[in-house]
Write an enzyme that holds these catalytic residues in place. Structure first.
Site, PDB file in Angstrom:
ATOM      1  N   ASP A   1     -25.146 -64.169  56.401  1.00 17.60           N
ATOM      2  CA  ASP A   1     -24.351 -64.104  55.172  1.00 17.60           C
ATOM      3  C   ASP A   1     -25.271 -63.804  53.985  1.00 17.60           C
ATOM      4  O   ASP A   1     -26.297 -64.467  53.802  1.00 17.60           O
ATOM      5  CB  ASP A   1     -23.651 -65.456  54.980  1.00 17.60           C
ATOM      6  CG  ASP A   1     -22.626 -65.431  53.864  1.00 17.60           C
ATOM      7  OD1 ASP A   1     -22.039 -64.366  53.613  1.00 17.60           O
ATOM      8  OD2 ASP A   1     -22.413 -66.499  53.249  1.00 17.60           O
ATOM      9  N   HIS A   2     -24.920 -62.808  53.185  1.00 16.83           N
ATOM     10  CA  HIS A   2     -25.710 -62.421  52.007  1.00 16.83           C
ATOM     11  C   HIS A   2     -27.192 -62.224  52.341  1.00 16.83           C
ATOM     12  O   HIS A   2     -28.078 -62.780  51.672  1.00 16.83           O
ATOM     13  CB  HIS A   2     -25.553 -63.442  50.873  1.00 16.83           C
ATOM     14  CG  HIS A   2     -24.179 -63.456  50.301  1.00 16.83           C
ATOM     15  ND1 HIS A   2     -23.690 -62.456  49.487  1.00 16.83           N
ATOM     16  CD2 HIS A   2     -23.148 -64.323  50.469  1.00 16.83           C
ATOM     17  CE1 HIS A   2     -22.438 -62.718  49.165  1.00 16.83           C
ATOM     18  NE2 HIS A   2     -22.076 -63.839  49.755  1.00 16.83           N
TER      19      HIS A   2
ATOM     20  N   THR B   1     -17.642 -73.710  51.041  1.00 20.55           N
ATOM     21  CA  THR B   1     -17.602 -74.938  50.240  1.00 20.55           C
ATOM     22  C   THR B   1     -16.523 -75.926  50.699  1.00 20.55           C
ATOM     23  O   THR B   1     -16.743 -77.138  50.698  1.00 20.55           O
ATOM     24  CB  THR B   1     -17.375 -74.568  48.754  1.00 20.55           C
ATOM     25  OG1 THR B   1     -18.369 -73.617  48.375  1.00 20.55           O
ATOM     26  CG2 THR B   1     -17.477 -75.770  47.854  1.00 20.55           C
TER      27      THR B   1
HETATM   28  P1  13P Z   1     -16.908 -70.464  49.336  1.00 22.37           P
HETATM   29  O1  13P Z   1     -18.091 -71.361  49.389  1.00 22.37           O
HETATM   30  O2  13P Z   1     -16.333 -70.343  47.986  1.00 22.37           O
HETATM   31  O3  13P Z   1     -15.889 -70.816  50.365  1.00 22.37           O
HETATM   32  O4  13P Z   1     -17.430 -68.981  49.675  1.00 22.37           O
HETATM   33  C1  13P Z   1     -17.981 -68.698  50.930  1.00 22.37           C
HETATM   34  C2  13P Z   1     -18.555 -67.337  50.982  1.00 22.37           C
HETATM   35  O5  13P Z   1     -18.052 -66.397  50.391  1.00 22.37           O
HETATM   36  C3  13P Z   1     -19.745 -67.121  51.816  1.00 22.37           C
HETATM   37  O6  13P Z   1     -20.235 -65.823  51.725  1.00 22.37           O
END
Ligand code: 13P
Length: 288
Positions: A85-86, A233
């Site tokens: 992720d990212h 989150t």
């Molecule tokens: P949230 O933490 O807002 O759920 O976002 C998760 C996210 O986009 C991970 O790339």
């Protein structure tokens, strides 16, 4: 053995009009909660692993070792992708080497030409190994050091060019942000999503910041081409609240209530419930 690239599951979701959840994981409890829940509900899933979470779990290789071993232990039959992720440019190569089956290269903070060149390179390298790729245009905002940014809105022209690099999924900022949404959040920019969907020509779209977006907005986004929704989150909040309740009720002081297998159980169950709610909301139950 069900650890696969995210390509086919997202292509199917896009075609059939539902969303696949990317659930971000942080440790053993998180990975267990996701794998057991998706198996119960016969849903495909993407495990999201940020670079920070990978470091916390002892590195990319350990993440893959845990996922493979749990996949075997719980006899998981549904498709599961392990997705960076990212990812940074360097992180993308490291995760690929460790056996991740899907990579997000987030070049949204680079000047556009550099994002484009690096995305192209990573698509070529990943596709040669059968690994799917996500690219991003328009940084997703969120809370950083207590300041909540509202999130950029992607330029459709840039989206068109990056999506044409052959990426398997594409994230565009449409007013979504990571973390909790502020009370004055105006909602998703469906006008932008409409334009992005038009120019990206069927590439499955990704909605980051899945925590706290109202169900009607999520469903509308899915109907407009979003095939992957990222949630992080919300699981952390559910885990923390359930653990807090257990301790505040003094349960850790009763008998062997301090045993981590007991202490962490309410949080684990709370996370499973959040995952179940999301899979139902996104429409991926029984789609494996
Ligand atoms: P949230 O933490 O807002 O759920 O976002 C998760 C996210 O986009 C991970 O790339």
């Amino acid at each position: 053995m069900s650890v696969v690239s995210a390509r086919e599951m997202l292509f199917k979701a896009r075609k059939e009009g539902y969303g696949v959840a990317q659930i971000n994981v942080n440790n053993l409890e998180w990975i267990k909660a996701v794998l057991t829940t998706v198996e119960e509900l016969k849903s495909p899933v993407i495990l999201g692993v940020s670079e920070g979470a990978a470091k916390y779990m002892g590195g990319y290789k350990n993440v893959m070792a845990m996922v493979h071993a749990l996949d075997e232990f719980y006899k998981v039959s549904v498709p599961v992708a392990v997705h960076l992720d990212h990812g940074t440019y360097e992180g993308a190569y490291k995760a690929l080497e460790a056996g991740f089956t899907s990579i997000m290269f987030d070049g949204s903070h680079y000047p556009f030409e550099e994002n484009l060149a690096k995305t192209k390179e990573i698509v070529a390298v990943c596709h040669a190994k059968g690994v799917s790729v996500e690219a991003e245009v328009g940084a997703i905002g969120g809370e950083e050091d207590g300041v909540v940014g509202m999130g950029e809105v992607a330029d459709p022209k840039e989206c068109e060019v990056i999506a044409a690099t052959g990426v398997d999924m594409f994230a565009a900022g449409i007013g979504n942000i990571h973390g909790k949404y502020p009370a004055n959040w105006p909602g998703l920019r469906f006008d932008v999503l409409e334009n992005v969907a038009k120019v990206t020509k069927g590439v499955p779209l990704v909605l980051h910041g899945g925590t706290g977006i109202p169900a009607d907005q999520v469903k509308k986004a899915i109907s407009m081409g979003v095939s992957k929704i990222n949630v992080n989150t919300e699981l952390q909040l559910a885990f923390a609240a359930a653990t807090r309740k257990y301790i505040e009720e003094g349960k850790d002081l009763e008998g062997k209530g301090f045993d981590p297998r007991k202490l962490l159980e309410p949080g684990y169950k709370a996370m499973k419930q959040v995952i179940k709610d999301k899979l139902e909301m996104f429409g991926s139950v029984n789609k494996a």
